[in-house]
Design a protein around this motif. Sequence first.
Motif, mmCIF file in Angstrom:
data_model
loop_
_atom_site.group_PDB
_atom_site.id
_atom_site.type_symbol
_atom_site.label_atom_id
_atom_site.label_comp_id
_atom_site.label_asym_id
_atom_site.label_seq_id
_atom_site.Cartn_x
_atom_site.Cartn_y
_atom_site.Cartn_z
ATOM 1 N N ARG A 174 0.798 -1.221 0.000
ATOM 2 C CA ARG A 174 0.000 0.000 0.000
ATOM 3 C C ARG A 174 0.836 1.280 0.000
ATOM 4 N NH1 ARG A 174 -3.786 -1.720 4.935
ATOM 5 N NH2 ARG A 174 -1.773 -2.609 5.522
ATOM 6 N N LYS A 223 -14.414 -11.725 4.837
ATOM 7 C CA LYS A 223 -14.871 -10.350 4.632
ATOM 8 C C LYS A 223 -15.454 -10.177 3.232
ATOM 9 C CE LYS A 223 -11.643 -8.281 7.907
ATOM 10 N NZ LYS A 223 -10.626 -7.235 8.147
ATOM 11 N N THR A 226 -16.053 -5.512 -0.805
ATOM 12 C CA THR A 226 -15.942 -4.078 -0.532
ATOM 13 C C THR A 226 -14.985 -3.836 0.631
ATOM 14 O OG1 THR A 226 -18.201 -3.694 -1.312
ATOM 15 C CG2 THR A 226 -17.211 -1.995 0.077
ATOM 16 N N ALA A 227 -15.133 -4.612 1.706
ATOM 17 C CA ALA A 227 -14.252 -4.459 2.868
ATOM 18 C C ALA A 227 -12.821 -4.831 2.518
ATOM 19 C CB ALA A 227 -14.770 -5.325 4.017
ATOM 20 N N SER A 229 -11.331 -4.694 -0.480
ATOM 21 C CA SER A 229 -10.723 -3.676 -1.343
ATOM 22 C C SER A 229 -10.307 -2.458 -0.544
ATOM 23 C CB SER A 229 -11.698 -3.280 -2.460
ATOM 24 O OG SER A 229 -12.882 -2.721 -1.935
ATOM 25 N N PHE A 230 -11.125 -2.057 0.434
ATOM 26 C CA PHE A 230 -10.790 -0.903 1.280
ATOM 27 C C PHE A 230 -9.566 -1.209 2.137
ATOM 28 C CE2 PHE A 230 -11.158 1.278 5.389
ATOM 29 C CZ PHE A 230 -11.120 2.608 4.971
ATOM 30 N N GLU A 231 -9.573 -2.371 2.788
ATOM 31 C CA GLU A 231 -8.473 -2.714 3.682
ATOM 32 C C GLU A 231 -7.171 -2.950 2.922
ATOM 33 O OE1 GLU A 231 -7.602 -5.866 7.338
ATOM 34 O OE2 GLU A 231 -9.652 -5.401 6.725
ATOM 35 N N GLY A 233 -6.241 -1.297 0.376
ATOM 36 C CA GLY A 233 -5.732 -0.024 -0.113
ATOM 37 C C GLY A 233 -6.131 0.345 -1.529
ATOM 38 N N TYR A 234 -7.112 -0.367 -2.104
ATOM 39 C CA TYR A 234 -7.587 -0.021 -3.443
ATOM 40 C C TYR A 234 -8.550 1.155 -3.358
ATOM 41 C CZ TYR A 234 -5.592 -4.354 -5.286
ATOM 42 O OH TYR A 234 -4.734 -5.351 -5.672
ATOM 43 N N CYS A 235 -8.607 1.941 -4.428
ATOM 44 C CA CYS A 235 -9.512 3.091 -4.435
ATOM 45 C C CYS A 235 -10.965 2.652 -4.510
ATOM 46 C CB CYS A 235 -9.171 4.049 -5.575
ATOM 47 S SG CYS A 235 -9.241 3.298 -7.223
ATOM 48 N N ASP A 236 -11.223 1.489 -5.114
ATOM 49 C CA ASP A 236 -12.581 0.948 -5.150
ATOM 50 C C ASP A 236 -12.522 -0.551 -5.456
ATOM 51 O OD1 ASP A 236 -12.330 0.642 -8.019
ATOM 52 O OD2 ASP A 236 -12.872 2.751 -8.213
ATOM 53 N N GLN A 237 -13.682 -1.202 -5.348
ATOM 54 C CA GLN A 237 -13.746 -2.648 -5.549
ATOM 55 C C GLN A 237 -13.400 -3.047 -6.974
ATOM 56 O OE1 GLN A 237 -17.270 -4.594 -3.946
ATOM 57 N NE2 GLN A 237 -17.294 -6.025 -5.677
#
Length: 269
Positions: A174, A223, A226-227, A229-231, A233-237
């Motif tokens: 990240r 998980k 969506t969770a 991808s966020f964890e 470090g991606y900007c979106d799924q």
Amino acid sequence: MSEVRYFVHQPSSALRRHVREILWVHSQRSRVQVLLPETTLTLVLRQSGSASMRNEALPNAIISGLQQRTRFVEHEANSALLIVRFTEVGAPAILHDRVDLLYNRTAPLDSVLPWRDIDHLQNVLTDARDLQQHFMAVERFLIRRIRTQHGTILQGISPQIEAAAQMIRRSQGRSSIAAIARHAAMSQSALERHFRVAVGVTPKKLSRLARLQHVCRLWNTGKSLTAISFEAGYCDQSHMVRDFRLFTGTSPEEFFRDTRANNLPIFSN
């Protein structure tokens, strides 16, 4: 499901900068092994059984560079392997060559190391009575490769490149390339040039591989995408799914559904 047994050996202090771990893996039945791209090179010594990839037989001793795509290896019954997983910067001292030349390649070990040395090690492993003796024989082989002619350990690892690789690993891919360069006290252009030779790929590509590994670990926790991808470090799924498709050829849901439905154990490369 195929019965697979494995044992993880942590290397001695003389090898820890070069080798992350040494694995012993044994399967009584035939199996298909899913190899996800990893962040390090891998050396494999086959002790029994045979294996093939894309319908081509694999040698009993191989070296695998960093990979671009997931691969599938078919092992016959009663297959036993010793697997050396290097650290991100550890392989050049053992191979005595640029590891970027092995990118996306799986090659016979005797194409990069002397055949006589490999044959001697295989004979020692054949005569070894237990796993500890196997691990010690592999350690002695590796330590001899990183010793100079005067018997001292070769300190060829660049502290700056090592610091950069460790930052990528700790941040699970990240960290930005600019932040990694600052941490290593190097310009981005110098970092990329020296990093590729020592690690096998650019810092950006290693970061993507590290994130792939992290996504797989997060998936195993149950998980949501969506969770994850966020964890990770991606900007979106959708960005995460595109990255996953690049390495595996399919979406995360399809990949894990298919591997579980077919009882395919997943191992990093």
